[in-house]
Design an enzyme around this catalytic site. Structure first.
Site, mmCIF file in Angstrom:
data_model
loop_
_atom_site.group_PDB
_atom_site.id
_atom_site.type_symbol
_atom_site.label_atom_id
_atom_site.label_comp_id
_atom_site.label_asym_id
_atom_site.label_seq_id
_atom_site.Cartn_x
_atom_site.Cartn_y
_atom_site.Cartn_z
ATOM 1 C CG HIS A 26 -0.102 0.198 2.500
ATOM 2 N ND1 HIS A 26 0.531 -0.850 3.153
ATOM 3 C CD2 HIS A 26 0.220 1.311 3.205
ATOM 4 C CE1 HIS A 26 1.194 -0.375 4.201
ATOM 5 N NE2 HIS A 26 1.031 0.936 4.261
ATOM 6 C CG HIS A 62 7.238 4.982 1.377
ATOM 7 N ND1 HIS A 62 6.732 6.075 2.055
ATOM 8 C CD2 HIS A 62 7.195 3.936 2.228
ATOM 9 C CE1 HIS A 62 6.399 5.697 3.277
ATOM 10 N NE2 HIS A 62 6.666 4.408 3.410
#
Length: 178
Positions: free
Chosen positions: A47, A131
């Site tokens: 995620h 990220h």
């Protein structure tokens, strides 16, 4: 010692989830790196974190969801290009990062941070860096890759997740387009 089912807190975070086919592609790419350090993040947990809340009282969750529902969303699906591999030494993680964060993503993160201020969550001390974590406890240099990463994370909603015993469970989600 209290029974865990009565625990009044949950570990929560807002994130953009990753489509199953994308999770597979990223996991395959990571596998090709033949990494010899760290613990791989399970592909189903891939995620992109928007805002980490940490331990949240169960009684607060409904109000947090109400506040999240009022966040001014970008009005478009988000496209985040993950095109860089990086090692964050301080956290001991190997990440897929974005060379250039889309402005709509930064606006969404800022709006979420503002919406969460009344709940007393610490404001993020550092600048938001989009990220996706590939490995934890990673202690080596940035690995060489024959195929440079070029993954496009597409999101039509953002999600409130609970982290429990290494598993992430979606509690609620909100569309990015009206």
């Amino acid at each position: 010692m209290s029974d865990e089912s009565h625990e009044p807190f949950k570990r929560l975070f807002f994130a953009l989830s990753c489509a199953p086919e994308q999770r597979r592609a990223i996991a395959q790419w990571r596998g090709a790196l033949q990494l010899r350090s760290g613990r791989p993040v399970p592909a189903e947990n891939f995620h992109l974190t928007l805002k980490f809340l940490g331990a949240v009282g169960v009684a607060q969750i409904a109000d947090i969801c109400t506040a999240a529902a009022k966040v001014r969303v970008p009005g478009v699906a988000l496209r985040v290009v993950l095109d860089r591999v990086d090692v964050w030494r301080k956290h001991g993680v190997l990440v897929l990062a974005s060379e250039q964060a889309p402005p709509e993503l930064l606006r969404l993160v800022y709006a979420l941070e503002q919406a969460m201020l009344p709940f007393g969550f610490e404001d993020s001390p550092k600048e938001f860096r989009p990220h996706l974590t590939l490995m934890r406890d990673y202690r080596l240099p940035v690995p060489e890759s024959e195929t440079p990463p070029e993954f496009i994370l597409r999101a039509e909603h953002f999600t409130l997740f609970e982290s429990h015993k290494g598993r992430y469970r979606a509690l609620a989600e909100w569309p990015l387009m009206p």
